[in-house]
Design a protein around this motif. Structure first.
Motif, PDB file in Angstrom:
ATOM      1  N   CYS A   1       0.827  -1.201   0.000  1.00 42.55           N
ATOM      2  CA  CYS A   1       0.000   0.000   0.000  1.00 42.55           C
ATOM      3  C   CYS A   1       0.866   1.258   0.000  1.00 42.55           C
ATOM      4  O   CYS A   1       1.875   1.317   0.704  1.00 42.55           O
ATOM      5  N   PRO A   2       0.460   2.285  -0.753  1.00 43.84           N
ATOM      6  CA  PRO A   2       1.250   3.517  -0.838  1.00 43.84           C
ATOM      7  C   PRO A   2       1.124   4.409   0.396  1.00 43.84           C
ATOM      8  O   PRO A   2       2.005   5.211   0.677  1.00 43.84           O
ATOM      9  N   ASP A   3      -0.002   4.284   1.135  1.00 42.15           N
ATOM     10  CA  ASP A   3      -0.196   5.126   2.315  1.00 42.15           C
ATOM     11  C   ASP A   3      -1.144   4.415   3.280  1.00 42.15           C
ATOM     12  O   ASP A   3      -1.736   3.388   2.960  1.00 42.15           O
ATOM     13  N   ARG A   4      -1.273   4.995   4.468  1.00 43.14           N
ATOM     14  CA  ARG A   4      -2.111   4.378   5.508  1.00 43.14           C
ATOM     15  C   ARG A   4      -3.583   4.333   5.111  1.00 43.14           C
ATOM     16  O   ARG A   4      -4.287   3.382   5.425  1.00 43.14           O
ATOM     17  N   GLU A   5      -4.051   5.370   4.443  1.00 48.03           N
ATOM     18  CA  GLU A   5      -5.454   5.403   4.042  1.00 48.03           C
ATOM     19  C   GLU A   5      -5.779   4.248   3.090  1.00 48.03           C
ATOM     20  O   GLU A   5      -6.786   3.558   3.253  1.00 48.03           O
TER      21      GLU A   5
ATOM     22  N   GLY B   1      -1.117 -11.098   2.072  1.00 50.56           N
ATOM     23  CA  GLY B   1      -0.108 -10.331   2.786  1.00 50.56           C
ATOM     24  C   GLY B   1      -0.358  -8.857   2.519  1.00 50.56           C
ATOM     25  O   GLY B   1      -0.320  -8.423   1.370  1.00 50.56           O
ATOM     26  N   LEU B   2      -0.655  -8.098   3.567  1.00 51.22           N
ATOM     27  CA  LEU B   2      -0.962  -6.673   3.436  1.00 51.22           C
ATOM     28  C   LEU B   2       0.175  -5.878   4.059  1.00 51.22           C
ATOM     29  O   LEU B   2       0.424  -5.976   5.257  1.00 51.22           O
ATOM     30  N   CYS B   3       0.857  -5.103   3.226  1.00 45.14           N
ATOM     31  CA  CYS B   3       2.033  -4.362   3.670  1.00 45.14           C
ATOM     32  C   CYS B   3       1.769  -2.865   3.643  1.00 45.14           C
ATOM     33  O   CYS B   3       1.551  -2.298   2.570  1.00 45.14           O
ATOM     34  N   PRO B   4       1.801  -2.221   4.812  1.00 44.69           N
ATOM     35  CA  PRO B   4       1.664  -0.762   4.842  1.00 44.69           C
ATOM     36  C   PRO B   4       2.944  -0.121   4.311  1.00 44.69           C
ATOM     37  O   PRO B   4       3.943  -0.814   4.094  1.00 44.69           O
TER      38      PRO B   4
ATOM     39  N   LYS C   1       5.668   2.636   8.411  1.00 40.48           N
ATOM     40  CA  LYS C   1       4.343   3.118   8.810  1.00 40.48           C
ATOM     41  C   LYS C   1       3.510   2.013   9.450  1.00 40.48           C
ATOM     42  O   LYS C   1       2.306   2.129   9.565  1.00 40.48           O
ATOM     43  N   GLY C   2       4.127   0.929   9.817  1.00 42.29           N
ATOM     44  CA  GLY C   2       3.406  -0.180  10.427  1.00 42.29           C
ATOM     45  C   GLY C   2       4.037  -1.496  10.059  1.00 42.29           C
ATOM     46  O   GLY C   2       5.013  -1.547   9.310  1.00 42.29           O
ATOM     47  N   ILE C   3       3.476  -2.559  10.589  1.00 47.67           N
ATOM     48  CA  ILE C   3       3.996  -3.891  10.299  1.00 47.67           C
ATOM     49  C   ILE C   3       3.065  -4.608   9.317  1.00 47.67           C
ATOM     50  O   ILE C   3       1.866  -4.346   9.292  1.00 47.67           O
ATOM     51  N   PRO C   4       3.613  -5.492   8.508  1.00 45.96           N
ATOM     52  CA  PRO C   4       2.778  -6.246   7.564  1.00 45.96           C
ATOM     53  C   PRO C   4       1.801  -7.166   8.298  1.00 45.96           C
ATOM     54  O   PRO C   4       2.092  -7.658   9.392  1.00 45.96           O
ATOM     55  N   TRP C   5       0.658  -7.372   7.688  1.00 50.42           N
ATOM     56  CA  TRP C   5      -0.359  -8.293   8.199  1.00 50.42           C
ATOM     57  C   TRP C   5      -0.435  -9.485   7.261  1.00 50.42           C
ATOM     58  O   TRP C   5      -0.211  -9.353   6.057  1.00 50.42           O
ATOM     59  N   GLU C   6      -0.791 -10.609   7.808  1.00 47.93           N
ATOM     60  CA  GLU C   6      -0.994 -11.810   6.996  1.00 47.93           C
ATOM     61  C   GLU C   6      -2.307 -12.449   7.396  1.00 47.93           C
ATOM     62  O   GLU C   6      -2.572 -12.646   8.580  1.00 47.93           O
ATOM     63  N   PHE C   7      -3.132 -12.735   6.394  1.00 48.86           N
ATOM     64  CA  PHE C   7      -4.439 -13.334   6.624  1.00 48.86           C
ATOM     65  C   PHE C   7      -4.544 -14.632   5.831  1.00 48.86           C
ATOM     66  O   PHE C   7      -4.294 -14.634   4.627  1.00 48.86           O
ATOM     67  N   ARG C   8      -4.935 -15.687   6.476  1.00 47.75           N
ATOM     68  CA  ARG C   8      -5.227 -16.940   5.780  1.00 47.75           C
ATOM     69  C   ARG C   8      -6.704 -16.889   5.381  1.00 47.75           C
ATOM     70  O   ARG C   8      -7.563 -16.644   6.226  1.00 47.75           O
ATOM     71  N   VAL C   9      -6.976 -17.123   4.111  1.00 49.86           N
ATOM     72  CA  VAL C   9      -8.358 -16.979   3.642  1.00 49.86           C
ATOM     73  C   VAL C   9      -9.300 -17.957   4.334  1.00 49.86           C
ATOM     74  O   VAL C   9     -10.478 -17.663   4.493  1.00 49.86           O
ATOM     75  N   SER C  10      -8.788 -19.069   4.787  1.00 46.68           N
ATOM     76  CA  SER C  10      -9.632 -20.037   5.490  1.00 46.68           C
ATOM     77  C   SER C  10     -10.089 -19.514   6.848  1.00 46.68           C
ATOM     78  O   SER C  10     -11.041 -20.029   7.427  1.00 46.68           O
ATOM     79  N   GLU C  11      -9.426 -18.474   7.365  1.00 42.95           N
ATOM     80  CA  GLU C  11      -9.770 -17.921   8.672  1.00 42.95           C
ATOM     81  C   GLU C  11     -10.560 -16.614   8.581  1.00 42.95           C
ATOM     82  O   GLU C  11     -10.945 -16.053   9.598  1.00 42.95           O
TER      83      GLU C  11
END
Length: 123
Positions: A67-71, A97-100, A104-114
């Motif tokens: 992502c380019p920015d927090r918004e 994998g969602l990377c700010p 500007k923050g830490i990356p998040w990881e989501f398993r689609v099964s969850e």
């Protein structure tokens, strides 16, 4: 049956070849095109404002979004249930994998099964 009891021709290759790498790259591109094409217009617009790619490995299909920015990160975060639904078409073990932006923050990881389709999917 022990894997060492298999004939040599039936064992997986010990090294990844250039052809293997090219085939994986092509697979990633094709999955990416189909994934994007299956997304609704809102998700496509969100993704167009980010850098993203699909990576595959022996365990999962991984959607990486930078992502380019927090918004924009917040908008993508809210779209995770929709992204998850589309990724499930390719693998039940897919990961987002969602990377700010850097620093500007830490990356998040989501398993689609969850991830559920509920509005309060994270709580």
């Amino acid at each position: 049956m022990n894997k060492h009891s298999l004939p040599p021709d039936d064992l997986p290759p010990s090294q990844v070849t250039y052809l293997d790498e090219m085939l994986l790259k092509n697979l990633d591109e094709v999955i990416g095109k189909h994934f994007y094409g299956n997304c609704n217009r809102i998700i496509q617009v969100l993704l167009s404002h980010c850098r993203w790619c699909i990576k595959t490995n022996s365990r999962a299909v991984i959607l990486i979004i930078l992502c380019p920015d927090r918004e924009m990160c917040w908008h993508i975060f809210n779209a995770v249930p929709d992204l998850s639904k589309k990724l499930k078409l390719f693998s039940q073990r897919a990961i987002i994998g969602l990377c700010p932006p850097i620093s500007k923050g830490i990356p998040w990881e989501f398993r689609v099964s969850e991830v559920s389709a509920d509005r309060d999917w994270l709580t």
